[in-house]
Motif scaffolding. Structure first.
Motif, PDB file in Angstrom:
ATOM      1  N   ALA A  27      -6.132   4.717 -26.107  1.00 43.27           N
ATOM      2  CA  ALA A  27      -4.957   5.592 -26.224  1.00 43.27           C
ATOM      3  C   ALA A  27      -5.105   6.841 -25.358  1.00 43.27           C
ATOM      4  O   ALA A  27      -4.194   7.218 -24.619  1.00 43.27           O
ATOM      5  N   GLU A  79      -2.977   7.948 -21.941  1.00 43.19           N
ATOM      6  CA  GLU A  79      -2.322   9.256 -21.812  1.00 43.19           C
ATOM      7  C   GLU A  79      -2.600   9.921 -20.464  1.00 43.19           C
ATOM      8  O   GLU A  79      -1.862  10.812 -20.055  1.00 43.19           O
ATOM      9  N   VAL A 108       0.453   8.947 -27.058  1.00 45.19           N
ATOM     10  CA  VAL A 108      -0.052   7.630 -27.449  1.00 45.19           C
ATOM     11  C   VAL A 108      -1.105   7.788 -28.552  1.00 45.19           C
ATOM     12  O   VAL A 108      -1.186   6.974 -29.468  1.00 45.19           O
ATOM     13  N   LEU A 139       0.203   7.785 -32.070  1.00 46.01           N
ATOM     14  CA  LEU A 139       1.076   6.658 -32.427  1.00 46.01           C
ATOM     15  C   LEU A 139       0.408   5.850 -33.541  1.00 46.01           C
ATOM     16  O   LEU A 139      -0.730   5.405 -33.399  1.00 46.01           O
ATOM     17  N   ARG A 142       6.631   2.820 -28.922  1.00 47.47           N
ATOM     18  CA  ARG A 142       7.124   4.001 -28.211  1.00 47.47           C
ATOM     19  C   ARG A 142       7.471   3.634 -26.772  1.00 47.47           C
ATOM     20  O   ARG A 142       6.786   2.827 -26.139  1.00 47.47           O
ATOM     21  N   ALA A 185       7.741   4.584 -22.815  1.00 45.21           N
ATOM     22  CA  ALA A 185       6.932   5.424 -21.936  1.00 45.21           C
ATOM     23  C   ALA A 185       7.243   5.109 -20.478  1.00 45.21           C
ATOM     24  O   ALA A 185       8.012   4.187 -20.175  1.00 45.21           O
ATOM     25  N   ILE A 219       5.135   0.592 -25.499  1.00 43.29           N
ATOM     26  CA  ILE A 219       3.772   0.608 -26.037  1.00 43.29           C
ATOM     27  C   ILE A 219       3.863   0.402 -27.553  1.00 43.29           C
ATOM     28  O   ILE A 219       4.624   1.112 -28.214  1.00 43.29           O
ATOM     29  N   ARG A 246       1.268   0.232 -30.930  1.00 43.17           N
ATOM     30  CA  ARG A 246      -0.105   0.264 -31.436  1.00 43.17           C
ATOM     31  C   ARG A 246      -0.251  -0.807 -32.508  1.00 43.17           C
ATOM     32  O   ARG A 246       0.501  -0.825 -33.479  1.00 43.17           O
ATOM     33  N   LEU A 257      -3.674  -1.748 -28.038  1.00 43.61           N
ATOM     34  CA  LEU A 257      -2.341  -1.271 -27.655  1.00 43.61           C
ATOM     35  C   LEU A 257      -1.678  -2.424 -26.912  1.00 43.61           C
ATOM     36  O   LEU A 257      -2.272  -2.994 -25.981  1.00 43.61           O
ATOM     37  N   LEU A 278       1.316  -3.647 -24.517  1.00 42.60           N
ATOM     38  CA  LEU A 278       2.241  -3.082 -23.523  1.00 42.60           C
ATOM     39  C   LEU A 278       3.158  -4.163 -22.984  1.00 42.60           C
ATOM     40  O   LEU A 278       2.718  -5.298 -22.738  1.00 42.60           O
TER      41      LEU A 278
END
Length: 372
Positions: free
Chosen positions: A68, A72, A79, A82, A88, A90, A105, A107, A112, A114
């Motif tokens: 995470a 970032e 992140v 989260l 979320r 991004a 994204i 969690r 994570l 994606l």
């Protein structure tokens, strides 16, 4: 690229069986529409439940305790905070604050998850590997398909396969067994409607698609209606409404930059282009993404130049269509900020003719996400 070189999703044979018109999109042979046509498919999604094949998109996982914080360093969003099961929106930024791609994204308990755009996925994977692979494990998931079930009756149809999905709210996700297949499901999408995105093993994607199409609410919908639906919902399409030269501030995406990542926040900056983005957040951008509503019936397409009443250049259209739900031409455009004002009248240049348009709040059609 010839048709023989185009990549195929796991549902390619099913699309042909369903009579889809296939087109090249992001290197894939994809269904633009089925025999009913784009407008009927668009309306079906707004009224019932639409099944989209989005298996061309990139899926990957980041694994490791530092994943995470590492991520970032590439995105201006929060992140680290989260929660498990939360999703979320991004974007990856470059050194000038431009957008390299937008992504989702989620969690999960051990990683994570994606989802990135099809046309950008190879570059995105390289970007992640180059910049953060020393801090976490970057694992592309090319062996997974992705289905989107969208519309007000999506929850009814999907609940027949696993009643638990109804407990999800907008931008949350979890593991579910659908028609005996282990899937990862998020309550999210790209239409402005309630709905779900379903990550499924590629070899079982067709079986799941058939199980969904067997539900009375569900019909297959292609990329043509996906585009008109997302435009009515005011959602950006990467490579059109946002790209490496547009910043999140210019694009009106500052809602996605949480306070903790802004100047004065506990984890502000530390991502590419943070200086440029912080400066625009402080002083405002020179150009802004706006919605435009056509005052006549002529559709205004991507690339059309926008002028004021005196013929002065104000900007350009990035996406446009004759919107089936709205019943009028709509567009997204970048305009000089001093003209990006509600109800401001501007003119689009369409084949040498001036088409009057009015700056209009987005979304053009209200979002109907299930927030619980």
């Amino acid at each position: 690229m010839s048709a023989t070189e185009l990549l195929k999703t796991p549902l390619y044979a099913l699309h042909l069986e369903l009579g889809a018109k296939m087109v090249a999109f992001a290197g894939y042979d994809m269904p633009v529409n089925y025999p009913g046509g784009i407008i009927a498919e668009h309306r079906h999604c707004r009224e019932s439940a639409a099944l989209f094949d989005v298996s061309h998109m990139g899926q990957l996982r980041l694994v490791g305790d530092d994943a995470a914080a590492a991520l970032e360093s590439l995105v201006p969003v929060d992140v680290v905070d989260l929660a498990v099961g939360k999703q979320r929106y991004a974007f990856f930024t470059n050194a000038s604050g431009g957008i390299l791609d937008d992504l989702m994204i989620t969690r999960r308990e051990h990683d994570l998850f994606l989802v990135v755009n099809a046309a950008c996925k190879d570059a995105d994977i390289r970007h992640l590997v180059t910049n953060i692979a020393h801090r976490c494990n970057v694992q592309p998931l090319p062996d997974r398909g992705l289905l989107a079930l969208q519309g007000p009756k999506a929850v009814t149809a999907l609940s027949r396969l696993d009643a638990g999905v109804a407990r999800l709210t907008f931008m949350t996700g979890g593991a579910f067994t659908l028609a005996g297949i282990d899937c990862f499901v998020t309550r999210s999408g790209y239409t402005g409607e309630d709905g779900f995105e379903i990550s499924v093993p590629a070899e079982e994607a067709e079986e799941l698609a058939r199980a969904l199409l067997a539900q009375p609410e569900v019909k297959p919908v292609g990329l043509g209606a996906r585009d008109t639906l997302r435009l009515e919902a005011g959602l950006c399409l990467y490579g059109h409404d946002i790209n490496e030269t547009t910043t999140p501030v210019e694009a009106g995406l500052t809602w996605a930059i949480q306070k903790v990542r802004r100047a004065g926040g506990a984890r502000h900056g530390g991502y590419p282009g943070s200086g440029a983005i912080d400066a625009q957040l402080a002083t405002g951008p020179a150009v802004k993404r706006v919605g435009l509503l056509g005052l006549e019936r002529v559709p205004v397409r991507e690339g059309a130049k926008i002028h004021d009443a005196h013929g002065h250049a104000l900007g350009h259209v990035t996406s446009g269509t004759l919107a089936p739900t709205v019943g009028q031409p709509i567009a997204m455009a970048f305009l000089a900020a001093n003209h990006a004002l509600p109800s401001h009248e501007v003119y689009a240049d369409v084949r040498g003719k001036r088409q009057p348009m009015r700056v209009h709040a987005m979304p053009f059609t209200p979002h109907r996400y299930h927030r619980g």
